[in-house]
Write a protein that holds these residues in place. Sequence first.
Motif, mmCIF file in Angstrom:
data_model
loop_
_atom_site.group_PDB
_atom_site.id
_atom_site.type_symbol
_atom_site.label_atom_id
_atom_site.label_comp_id
_atom_site.label_asym_id
_atom_site.label_seq_id
_atom_site.Cartn_x
_atom_site.Cartn_y
_atom_site.Cartn_z
ATOM 1 N N ARG A 1 37.863 34.731 26.748
ATOM 2 C CA ARG A 1 36.646 34.310 27.438
ATOM 3 C C ARG A 1 36.946 33.947 28.882
ATOM 4 N NH1 ARG A 1 35.217 30.332 22.527
ATOM 5 N NH2 ARG A 1 35.154 31.919 20.897
ATOM 6 N N SER A 2 37.911 34.626 29.440
ATOM 7 C CA SER A 2 38.285 34.368 30.829
ATOM 8 C C SER A 2 37.384 35.161 31.767
ATOM 9 C CB SER A 2 39.743 34.755 31.067
ATOM 10 O OG SER A 2 39.943 36.131 30.781
ATOM 11 N N GLY A 3 37.343 34.766 33.009
ATOM 12 C CA GLY A 3 36.566 35.488 34.005
ATOM 13 C C GLY A 3 35.160 34.944 34.150
ATOM 14 N N ASP A 4 34.488 35.406 35.197
ATOM 15 C CA ASP A 4 33.134 34.933 35.476
ATOM 16 C C ASP A 4 32.078 35.633 34.626
ATOM 17 O OD1 ASP A 4 34.067 33.190 37.419
ATOM 18 O OD2 ASP A 4 33.868 34.667 39.028
ATOM 19 N N THR A 5 32.400 36.819 34.115
ATOM 20 C CA THR A 5 31.451 37.572 33.298
ATOM 21 C C THR A 5 32.029 37.782 31.909
ATOM 22 O OG1 THR A 5 30.584 38.714 35.244
ATOM 23 C CG2 THR A 5 30.114 39.688 33.105
ATOM 24 N N LEU A 6 31.293 37.322 30.920
ATOM 25 C CA LEU A 6 31.713 37.457 29.529
ATOM 26 C C LEU A 6 30.901 38.570 28.877
ATOM 27 C CD1 LEU A 6 31.710 33.654 28.587
ATOM 28 C CD2 LEU A 6 33.607 35.013 29.499
ATOM 29 N N SER A 7 31.499 39.246 27.919
ATOM 30 C CA SER A 7 30.795 40.314 27.214
ATOM 31 C C SER A 7 30.870 40.085 25.720
ATOM 32 C CB SER A 7 31.382 41.687 27.565
ATOM 33 O OG SER A 7 32.736 41.762 27.178
ATOM 34 N N GLY A 8 29.843 40.559 25.017
ATOM 35 C CA GLY A 8 29.821 40.391 23.566
ATOM 36 C C GLY A 8 28.910 41.399 22.900
ATOM 37 N N ASN B 1 23.204 36.891 18.744
ATOM 38 C CA ASN B 1 24.501 37.080 18.078
ATOM 39 C C ASN B 1 25.549 37.612 19.048
ATOM 40 O OD1 ASN B 1 23.531 36.158 15.604
ATOM 41 N ND2 ASN B 1 22.926 38.210 14.922
ATOM 42 N N ALA B 2 25.123 38.455 19.979
ATOM 43 C CA ALA B 2 26.051 38.941 21.001
ATOM 44 C C ALA B 2 26.476 37.807 21.928
ATOM 45 C CB ALA B 2 25.398 40.067 21.804
ATOM 46 N N PHE B 3 25.559 36.890 22.214
ATOM 47 C CA PHE B 3 25.905 35.735 23.047
ATOM 48 C C PHE B 3 26.968 34.881 22.360
ATOM 49 C CE2 PHE B 3 25.338 31.351 24.456
ATOM 50 C CZ PHE B 3 25.388 31.500 25.842
ATOM 51 N N PHE B 4 26.827 34.697 21.067
ATOM 52 C CA PHE B 4 27.844 33.938 20.324
ATOM 53 C C PHE B 4 29.186 34.661 20.361
ATOM 54 C CE2 PHE B 4 30.058 33.158 16.247
ATOM 55 C CZ PHE B 4 30.317 31.805 16.406
ATOM 56 N N ASP B 5 29.152 35.972 20.217
ATOM 57 C CA ASP B 5 30.397 36.742 20.268
ATOM 58 C C ASP B 5 31.069 36.608 21.630
ATOM 59 O OD1 ASP B 5 32.327 38.726 19.322
ATOM 60 O OD2 ASP B 5 31.322 40.117 20.682
ATOM 61 N N ALA B 6 30.250 36.549 22.687
ATOM 62 C CA ALA B 6 30.804 36.466 24.038
ATOM 63 C C ALA B 6 31.313 35.080 24.383
ATOM 64 C CB ALA B 6 29.741 36.890 25.057
ATOM 65 N N THR B 7 30.649 34.043 23.865
ATOM 66 C CA THR B 7 30.918 32.678 24.330
ATOM 67 C C THR B 7 31.416 31.723 23.263
ATOM 68 O OG1 THR B 7 28.664 31.920 23.870
ATOM 69 C CG2 THR B 7 29.068 32.971 26.019
ATOM 70 N N THR C 1 17.180 31.360 28.607
ATOM 71 C CA THR C 1 17.093 31.305 30.064
ATOM 72 C C THR C 1 18.443 30.923 30.675
ATOM 73 O OG1 THR C 1 16.461 28.977 30.033
ATOM 74 C CG2 THR C 1 14.674 30.605 29.925
ATOM 75 N N PRO C 2 18.625 31.227 31.962
ATOM 76 C CA PRO C 2 19.868 30.823 32.632
ATOM 77 C C PRO C 2 20.137 29.325 32.536
ATOM 78 C CG PRO C 2 18.728 32.437 33.968
ATOM 79 C CD PRO C 2 17.801 32.096 32.837
ATOM 80 N N GLU C 3 19.089 28.519 32.622
ATOM 81 C CA GLU C 3 19.280 27.075 32.531
ATOM 82 C C GLU C 3 19.821 26.676 31.168
ATOM 83 O OE1 GLU C 3 16.707 28.253 35.681
ATOM 84 O OE2 GLU C 3 16.471 28.583 33.497
ATOM 85 N N ARG C 4 19.294 27.273 30.117
ATOM 86 C CA ARG C 4 19.769 26.954 28.769
ATOM 87 C C ARG C 4 21.167 27.505 28.541
ATOM 88 N NH1 ARG C 4 13.863 28.207 26.036
ATOM 89 N NH2 ARG C 4 12.936 26.184 26.602
ATOM 90 N N VAL C 5 21.452 28.665 29.115
ATOM 91 C CA VAL C 5 22.796 29.231 28.992
ATOM 92 C C VAL C 5 23.813 28.314 29.652
ATOM 93 C CG1 VAL C 5 24.301 31.106 29.759
ATOM 94 C CG2 VAL C 5 22.064 31.626 28.759
ATOM 95 N N LYS C 6 23.556 27.891 30.873
ATOM 96 C CA LYS C 6 24.507 27.035 31.591
ATOM 97 C C LYS C 6 24.678 25.692 30.884
ATOM 98 C CE LYS C 6 22.468 27.558 35.634
ATOM 99 N NZ LYS C 6 22.204 27.407 37.089
ATOM 100 N N ALA C 7 23.574 25.147 30.365
ATOM 101 C CA ALA C 7 23.672 23.880 29.642
ATOM 102 C C ALA C 7 24.506 24.030 28.372
ATOM 103 C CB ALA C 7 22.276 23.367 29.309
ATOM 104 N N ALA C 8 24.310 25.133 27.648
ATOM 105 C CA ALA C 8 25.064 25.371 26.418
ATOM 106 C C ALA C 8 26.545 25.557 26.713
ATOM 107 C CB ALA C 8 24.506 26.585 25.692
ATOM 108 N N LEU C 9 26.857 26.298 27.763
ATOM 109 C CA LEU C 9 28.266 26.514 28.115
ATOM 110 C C LEU C 9 28.914 25.228 28.585
ATOM 111 C CD1 LEU C 9 28.098 29.967 29.961
ATOM 112 C CD2 LEU C 9 28.784 29.495 27.598
ATOM 113 N N ALA C 10 28.140 24.374 29.261
ATOM 114 C CA ALA C 10 28.690 23.101 29.730
ATOM 115 C C ALA C 10 29.013 22.174 28.566
ATOM 116 C CB ALA C 10 27.699 22.433 30.680
ATOM 117 N N ARG C 11 28.200 22.282 27.486
ATOM 118 C CA ARG C 11 28.447 21.426 26.311
ATOM 119 C C ARG C 11 29.601 21.937 25.468
ATOM 120 N NH1 ARG C 11 22.703 21.679 26.015
ATOM 121 N NH2 ARG C 11 22.872 23.247 24.364
ATOM 122 N N ALA C 12 29.933 23.205 25.612
ATOM 123 C CA ALA C 12 30.948 23.812 24.735
ATOM 124 C C ALA C 12 32.345 23.264 25.031
ATOM 125 C CB ALA C 12 30.930 25.324 24.915
#
Length: 763
Positions: free
Chosen positions: A605-612, A736-742, A752-763
């Motif tokens: 999960r390295s890099g600025d862009t993740l794929s899944g 499911n692809a988001f879970f695979d990526a992150t 939304t981007p806001e929810r994505v950033k919040a979820a990644l910050a909590r991870a």
Amino acid sequence: MNARIDLSLSRREFLKASGALVVSAGGPAFIGETLAQTAAVSTGSKPPLLPTELDSWVAIAPNGRVTAFFGKMDMGQSLDIAIAQIVADELDVDVAKVDVVMGDTALTCNQGGASGSTGIQTGARPLRSAAAEARRLLVQSASQKLGLPVEQLRVDDGVVAAVSDPAKKASYAELIGGRHFHHQVEWNKQIGNPMDIKVEAKPKSPSEYRVVGKSLTRRDLPGKVYRTEKYVTDVSLPKMLHARVIRCSRAACTVAGVDESSIKNVKGARVVREKDFVAVVADHEWNAVRASRMLKISWKEAKKDPFPPMAEIYDHIRKAPVVKREDAVKKGDLDGAFKTAARVVEAEYEWPFQSHASMGPACAVADVRADGVTVWTGSQKPHFVQTGVARLLDVPPEKVRAIWVTGPGSYGRNDAGDAALDAALLSKLTGRPVRVQGMRNDGIAWDPKGPASVHRGRAALDASGKVIGYEFVSKGFSRRNIDTNESDPRDSLAGMAIGLPPKPSLDFGVPAESYGFDNKLLAWEVIPPLLEASSPLRSSHLRDPVGPQIQFGSEQFIDELAAAAGEDPVAFRLKYVTAPRDAAVIKAAAEKGGWQPRQAPRADRSGDTLSGRGIAYAQRNGTIVAVVAEIEVERKSGRIWGKKFTVAHDCGLVINPEGLRYTIEGNVVQGLSRTLFEEVRFDREKVTSVDWLSYPILEIRDAPETIEVVLINHPELAPTGAGEPSIRVIPAAVANAFFDATGVRLRRVPLTPERVKAALARA
């Protein structure tokens, strides 16, 4: 062929003007008549428009062209050409000679309009049977004329000829000579989607098809591309008034008073009011727009703060009383399974109110006269517009003609039905034809919404990871707080404004799949609406009603169970599905999508862009779909891009592969939009989503780079629907692809981007 017809013509005039061939035939009596005798009998005796009359379904012109009368319409799924292909094959004519008349209540039977992805599944059946029966009658007529047994005749492009001597021939045009069939068929006494007929003729087997199964180009594309096609917004009548209906910006208001003098400086503008129904009309549209903005209305608050805070809508759903529950699937000993479980997995998923957000707000034109009513509408169910207008105006339905003209789209019950009834009421009150045109805020803030809901998954696993108990319960607002069509004015904003009581229905739905868990419960619960009537958050059908939200939860929960069991998501599904066709579709999507098995999210999960990658599968009314979504997630911006989608699709017999692919692609794009962007926003008193800024949808930069489609053709099976099934698997596949990526779960739409950033910050 729809709006190209002269809309002022009666059915008989239309048939006469188009040179329609109509055979006079009272069953066997047709066979023994000479053409002259038949002409004498049939002159001026057009049968009534009834499902029992063959003439209600098909006609042939003296030049050999065929007209099929189709009580549904093509809302962009290539139905026009597909119906033409089916009719052409049964009649043995060139498909280019088949015209399809759609959605005109004076010319077609009520087959339910565009509804439930049934255009081919149920809508084509009567047309196939009618064409086969017409061919049988015509071949028998040729047998009499040529003096040869039916068995010694063949038909090629509308010409019946002797097999042994092709010079002995008679064309359909020669056999008919401009007369009606006058032939009875057996009707199943159903209206709407289930309508069907039985005939003596046996339709062809798939092995005999010549054009069914071929990719023929849609006929409406040139008209849309070059803007030669007429839309409902183009309908104009002499002495027509332009109208704007005015509704309070907040919910739960009634009209206390109207200051008509506030628009006195707008030339030709005046107020039309019937109780809480208020509109302005003018000879010129811009004057109607100006007057609608200038009119001063005193509103009376009927209920303070009718809506909960938007941030609390899901808690409201959880706490709200259940007014109806249904256990659609209930088997085994679920309680016992959970008592013996080695592990229990639980999760909840949340889905917002969503708007149809059609590309243009609704428009309709109505002309109410003493001798009858005509309504031009973009509604996908014009026959039900006919019924609703008749009830609203208290006139017999046969006095109302509703004509479908291409509009901005629908996919369920959008604002088109309300516009039609608004126009009819205004035409009655003004005594002139009226054109109602909504503004953008009308199209988003006041259209019926897809319901908000919460979905609870709970499963019991034994020590080996086997699922021994499975429970999935959806709870939310009814999918039909107002009905799916506008046949009852009590379901319309106009009807509610003039005091008609609402008539809500209570239903939702459950996942459509074949997972063979021994102990299983699938259930739904419906809660009361936020307002009983005239609500901008009233719920109704939106494309694949409640399908995307249910499967967003259920298919994401299946992935969560696979992760808990330490199994690959594809292998896990194949382990539990019990239907062979379902398994074949899942395998086809995985194979075409280059699925790489893994038991956990990507480790890198390295890099600025993740794929899944993620997968989801579902059934819908006989159709099975599975999709593999490939996404990219930008860490800094929070943007999710649905880069590639691979869809496997099994809807039985494929009529037109190209049209089917286009339909699936449309499902993918709209499904992605609803997953990533769409959410109706509101405060305590009103909907605040009023334009494309406050209700964003997918734009071209967010469209997939690639959509690959695998069509699994089953000629031995009757065709099923394609207009909606593939949209229901998109949200879960992306999640499911988001879970695979992150390695992180997102359980609330939109992602939304806001929810994505919040979820990644909590991870």
